[in-house]
Scaffold this motif. Structure first.
Motif, PDB file in Angstrom:
ATOM      1  N   ALA A  15       0.505  -1.051   0.077  1.00 23.87           N
ATOM      2  CA  ALA A  15      -0.218  -0.166  -0.034  1.00 23.87           C
ATOM      3  C   ALA A  15       0.880   1.193   0.797  1.00 23.87           C
ATOM      4  CB  ALA A  15      -0.856  -0.102   1.525  1.00 23.87           C
ATOM      5  N   LEU A  19       0.410   4.209  -2.981  1.00 23.78           N
ATOM      6  CA  LEU A  19      -0.219   5.161  -2.670  1.00 23.78           C
ATOM      7  C   LEU A  19       0.497   6.438  -2.378  1.00 23.78           C
ATOM      8  CD1 LEU A  19      -2.665   3.619  -0.196  1.00 23.78           C
ATOM      9  CD2 LEU A  19      -3.264   4.324  -2.300  1.00 23.78           C
ATOM     10  N   ILE A  23      -1.785  10.288   0.747  1.00 25.08           N
ATOM     11  CA  ILE A  23      -2.907   8.915   0.625  1.00 25.08           C
ATOM     12  C   ILE A  23      -2.560   8.499   1.761  1.00 25.08           C
ATOM     13  CG2 ILE A  23      -5.011   8.155  -0.258  1.00 25.08           C
ATOM     14  CD1 ILE A  23      -5.231  10.676  -1.445  1.00 25.08           C
ATOM     15  N   PHE A  24      -1.265   7.859   1.650  1.00 26.19           N
ATOM     16  CA  PHE A  24      -1.152   7.074   2.681  1.00 26.19           C
ATOM     17  C   PHE A  24      -0.485   7.261   3.829  1.00 26.19           C
ATOM     18  CE2 PHE A  24       2.084   4.783   4.405  1.00 26.19           C
ATOM     19  CZ  PHE A  24       1.561   2.888   4.599  1.00 26.19           C
ATOM     20  N   VAL A  27      -3.952   7.091   5.618  1.00 28.64           N
ATOM     21  CA  VAL A  27      -4.611   5.534   6.510  1.00 28.64           C
ATOM     22  C   VAL A  27      -3.565   5.590   7.692  1.00 28.64           C
ATOM     23  CG1 VAL A  27      -4.535   3.539   5.374  1.00 28.64           C
ATOM     24  CG2 VAL A  27      -5.436   5.273   3.537  1.00 28.64           C
ATOM     25  N   THR A  86      -7.904   4.982  -1.577  1.00 30.78           N
ATOM     26  CA  THR A  86      -7.803   4.264  -2.015  1.00 30.78           C
ATOM     27  C   THR A  86      -6.695   3.310  -3.724  1.00 30.78           C
ATOM     28  OG1 THR A  86      -8.207   2.503  -0.525  1.00 30.78           O
ATOM     29  CG2 THR A  86      -7.323   4.608   0.660  1.00 30.78           C
ATOM     30  N   TRP A  87      -8.630   3.222  -3.408  1.00 31.24           N
ATOM     31  CA  TRP A  87      -8.924   2.290  -4.428  1.00 31.24           C
ATOM     32  C   TRP A  87      -9.609   2.585  -5.261  1.00 31.24           C
ATOM     33  CZ3 TRP A  87      -5.897  -2.113  -6.261  1.00 31.24           C
ATOM     34  CH2 TRP A  87      -5.972  -2.643  -7.630  1.00 31.24           C
ATOM     35  N   TRP A 194      -1.744   3.961  -9.425  1.00 36.05           N
ATOM     36  CA  TRP A 194      -2.669   4.569  -8.286  1.00 36.05           C
ATOM     37  C   TRP A 194      -3.947   5.922  -8.910  1.00 36.05           C
ATOM     38  CZ3 TRP A 194      -3.863  10.079  -7.072  1.00 36.05           C
ATOM     39  CH2 TRP A 194      -4.360  10.214  -6.332  1.00 36.05           C
ATOM     40  N   TYR A 336      -5.290  -1.460   4.334  1.00 36.42           N
ATOM     41  CA  TYR A 336      -3.883  -2.077   3.752  1.00 36.42           C
ATOM     42  C   TYR A 336      -3.862  -3.033   2.740  1.00 36.42           C
ATOM     43  CZ  TYR A 336      -1.439   0.379   7.833  1.00 36.42           C
ATOM     44  OH  TYR A 336      -1.190   1.007   8.986  1.00 36.42           O
ATOM     45  N   ALA A 339      -6.389  -1.039  -0.670  1.00 32.39           N
ATOM     46  CA  ALA A 339      -4.795  -0.250  -1.616  1.00 32.39           C
ATOM     47  C   ALA A 339      -4.085  -0.960  -1.815  1.00 32.39           C
ATOM     48  CB  ALA A 339      -4.288   1.046   0.023  1.00 32.39           C
TER      49      ALA A 339
END
Length: 403
Positions: A15, A19, A23-24, A27, A86-87, A194, A336, A339
């Motif tokens: 992830a 990402l 974004i990461f 999260v 994330t997706w 992504w 995780y 993502a």
């Protein structure tokens, strides 16, 4: 050839690679210095599991019921905001994975996909998590929509009188969709997988709030609106109002004090979640696992007690249940997976936790996760110097050997 996935931590690494940092970090991170976030994992890791070897564990029971609903393992997919960043269509993909695996799924108020999107994509009733605003028309609309969508339980989050300050999000300029700045433009462009994947997303903003308020198109504007909506007077009467108008299962999330747990019983909540918001609200709070036993002791069997806060392995689930939880929720573990690989990643995370749970039960002599012997989960025993029992030190022979 890609590295095989053997744990949730491998999914976390994938992830992080896939990402953009903006974004990461959302999260992965927590509030302030992330003390509470770290305590959640450190305190779970510090607990020990005692082995019981001379037992038949060829048949292990891992399924439970959570507020009357069956769960293949004692875990629900917890509510997380912005999973759809994330997706593509992330919340829908996660809900389908949960339905396929057989665990409850909870949709956040701050999701990208809407209540209706998830309802259209699934056949199993899901849960909805509610943030209450000062504008009662928004609250009433969200509750009504959740009811019409067939949501079987409402999770009311209690610990958002003000929003915790997440330094990374402020530094990164998080917005929906991500706002391009000199700081993050190159980072976003350097993650084409992504970026291309997100082009398939049905929505670009907060699906549940789109149509409810115009500020939903931009996180910065929405944050300002939400902060103006946080109500420091949110109290027991507010919760009673929700209990009165919601006639299905009510779960209260954010219980960290025995007094609040007792009040939850008094107002007729069906379950509570011992949770510090994954370390994203009060920085410096105790870990969820450290307060779980006293809360379980305070309420007994009068209400279901769930645990949230640091679940990364199946052994963590055993630890939480050995400390008295009826079941658990997880946020980052499945995020995780989402993502990293979308729906397949969520299923991968769930299967990893299931296998680890099964192995941990076998090695601790457990055949039913709902009935864990006292003492299986314990503090790590203190180390003692070698020597005869009770001698308080090495034997004379051992001491002479080192002269």
């Amino acid at each position: 050839m890609s590295t095989p996935i053997s744990s949730v931590f491998d999914l976390e690494a994938r992830a992080r690679k896939r990402l953009p940092a903006v974004i990461f970090d959302y999260v992965h991170g927590g509030a302030g210095m992330e003390l509470t976030l770290q305590r959640n994992q450190d305190d779970l890791c510090a607990l020990a599991l005692r082995q019981h070897d001379m037992r038949d564990v060829s048949h292990r029971q891992m399924s439970v019921k959570m507020v009357g609903e069956p769960a293949t393992i004692p875990l629900a997919i917890g509510p997380t905001g912005l999973a759809g960043l994330t997706w593509a269509n992330g919340e829908v993909e996660a809900a389908k994975a949960a339905e396929h695996f057989g665990v409850p799924f909870c949709l956040s108020t701050m999701s990208i996909c809407s209540i209706e999107d998830v309802a259209d994509a699934t056949s199993r009733p899901f849960w909805f998590q509610l943030y209450l605003m000062k504008e009662h028309k928004v609250n009433e609309s969200l509750i009504r929509r959740a009811h019409e969508a067939g949501c079987s339980a409402l999770i009311l989050t209690l610990d958002l009188h003000v929003q915790g300050k997440r330094w990374a999000d402020a530094r990164n300029g998080l917005s929906v969709p991500p706002r391009l700045t000199l700081h993050n433009t190159w980072d976003i462009l350097s993650h084409p997988r992504w970026l291309v994947g997100m082009a398939r997303s049905k929505r670009r903003t907060f699906g549940n709030l789109q149509g409810e308020l115009k500020q939903a198109k931009n996180l910065s504007a929405l944050t300002q609106w939400i902060e103006s909506q946080f109500d420091p007077s949110f109290d027991l009467d507010t919760v009673k109002w929700v209990r009165k108008i919601w006639d299905r299962k009510l779960i209260l999330k954010g219980i960290m004090h025995v007094d609040d747990a007792r009040l939850a019983v008094d107002i007729g909540a069906d379950a509570i979640i011992v949770s510090n918001h994954g370390g994203r609200q009060l920085d410096g709070a105790p870990s969820s696992i450290s307060v779980l036993p006293e809360i379980v002791e305070a309420v007994g069997d009068r209400i279901e007690v769930f645990f949230d806060g640091g679940i990364r392995t199946g052994g963590d689930i055993v630890k939480a249940m050995g400390y008295g939880a009826r079941a658990c929720l997880s946020g980052r573990a499945w995020l995780y997976g989402l993502a990293a690989e979308g729906m397949d990643g969520v299923l991968c995370a769930l299967h990893l936790l299931e296998q680890e749970l099964s192995d941990c039960m076998a090695l601790t002599g457990l055949d039913d996760v709902a009935h864990i012997d006292p003492g299986v989960v314990t503090a790590q025993p203190a180390l003692r110097p070698p020597g005869r029992p009770g001698s308080g030190g090495p034997s004379p022979e051992l001491r002479s050997a080192y002269r």
